[in-house]
Write a protein that holds these residues in place. Sequence first.
Motif, short mmCIF file in Angstrom:
data_model
loop_
_atom_site.label_atom_id
_atom_site.label_comp_id
_atom_site.label_asym_id
_atom_site.label_seq_id
_atom_site.Cartn_x
_atom_site.Cartn_y
_atom_site.Cartn_z
N UNK A 148 -49.16 -14.81 -124.28
CA UNK A 148 -48.97 -16.26 -124.37
C UNK A 148 -48.90 -16.89 -122.98
N UNK A 149 -48.22 -16.22 -122.06
CA UNK A 149 -48.10 -16.75 -120.71
C UNK A 149 -49.44 -16.74 -119.98
N UNK A 150 -50.23 -15.71 -120.19
CA UNK A 150 -51.54 -15.63 -119.55
C UNK A 150 -52.45 -16.75 -120.07
N UNK A 151 -52.47 -16.96 -121.37
CA UNK A 151 -53.27 -18.03 -121.96
C UNK A 151 -52.80 -19.38 -121.46
N UNK A 152 -51.50 -19.57 -121.37
CA UNK A 152 -50.94 -20.84 -120.90
C UNK A 152 -51.36 -21.11 -119.46
N UNK A 153 -51.27 -20.11 -118.60
CA UNK A 153 -51.69 -20.30 -117.21
C UNK A 153 -53.16 -20.67 -117.11
N UNK A 154 -53.99 -20.03 -117.91
CA UNK A 154 -55.42 -20.34 -117.89
C UNK A 154 -55.66 -21.78 -118.35
N UNK A 155 -55.07 -22.17 -119.46
CA UNK A 155 -55.27 -23.53 -119.97
C UNK A 155 -54.70 -24.57 -119.02
N UNK A 156 -53.56 -24.28 -118.41
CA UNK A 156 -52.97 -25.20 -117.45
C UNK A 156 -53.90 -25.39 -116.25
N UNK A 157 -54.52 -24.33 -115.80
CA UNK A 157 -55.48 -24.44 -114.70
C UNK A 157 -56.69 -25.25 -115.08
N UNK A 158 -57.19 -25.07 -116.29
CA UNK A 158 -58.36 -25.82 -116.76
C UNK A 158 -58.01 -27.31 -116.89
N UNK A 159 -56.83 -27.61 -117.40
CA UNK A 159 -56.40 -29.00 -117.52
C UNK A 159 -56.35 -29.67 -116.15
N UNK A 160 -55.96 -28.94 -115.12
CA UNK A 160 -55.91 -29.47 -113.77
C UNK A 160 -57.23 -29.30 -113.01
N UNK A 161 -58.31 -29.15 -113.75
CA UNK A 161 -59.69 -29.14 -113.22
C UNK A 161 -60.01 -27.96 -112.31
N UNK A 162 -59.43 -26.81 -112.60
CA UNK A 162 -59.79 -25.58 -111.92
C UNK A 162 -60.63 -24.77 -112.90
N UNK A 163 -61.83 -24.42 -112.51
CA UNK A 163 -62.74 -23.76 -113.45
C UNK A 163 -62.86 -22.25 -113.23
N UNK A 164 -62.80 -21.81 -112.00
CA UNK A 164 -62.94 -20.39 -111.72
C UNK A 164 -61.59 -19.69 -111.87
N UNK A 165 -61.61 -18.47 -112.34
CA UNK A 165 -60.37 -17.72 -112.55
C UNK A 165 -59.64 -17.51 -111.23
N UNK A 166 -60.38 -17.27 -110.17
CA UNK A 166 -59.76 -17.09 -108.85
C UNK A 166 -59.04 -18.37 -108.42
N UNK A 167 -59.64 -19.51 -108.68
CA UNK A 167 -59.02 -20.79 -108.36
C UNK A 167 -57.77 -21.03 -109.20
N UNK A 168 -57.81 -20.66 -110.47
CA UNK A 168 -56.65 -20.79 -111.36
C UNK A 168 -55.54 -19.88 -110.88
N UNK A 169 -55.88 -18.67 -110.48
CA UNK A 169 -54.87 -17.73 -109.99
C UNK A 169 -54.18 -18.27 -108.75
N UNK A 170 -54.96 -18.78 -107.79
CA UNK A 170 -54.37 -19.34 -106.56
C UNK A 170 -53.49 -20.53 -106.88
N UNK A 171 -53.93 -21.36 -107.82
CA UNK A 171 -53.14 -22.54 -108.19
C UNK A 171 -51.83 -22.12 -108.85
#
Length: 67
Positions: free
Chosen positions: A40-63
């Motif tokens: 659940x936490x992994x999915x939440x982090x991914x969706x939170x990154x997408x909502x904040x306009x980060x598309x690449x997984x590396x960018x989401x991880x850094x964010x």
Amino acid sequence: MNWQDRLITIYLYVCKHYQQNLWAYSQRMSNYADLSFSDEEVITLYLFGVVDKHRAIKSIYKYADRH
């Protein structure tokens, strides 16, 4: 709505749907999965990154790492 409220809202939404039927489609199946985070936490982090306009997984991880 600030970022903390958005993150909590997304987490509660993901938890609700993960318990109902999402778990069958999104469980990690790797032998090397890091289980210090729940699915659940992994999915939440991914969706939170997408909502904040980060598309690449590396960018989401850094964010997410900054928080």
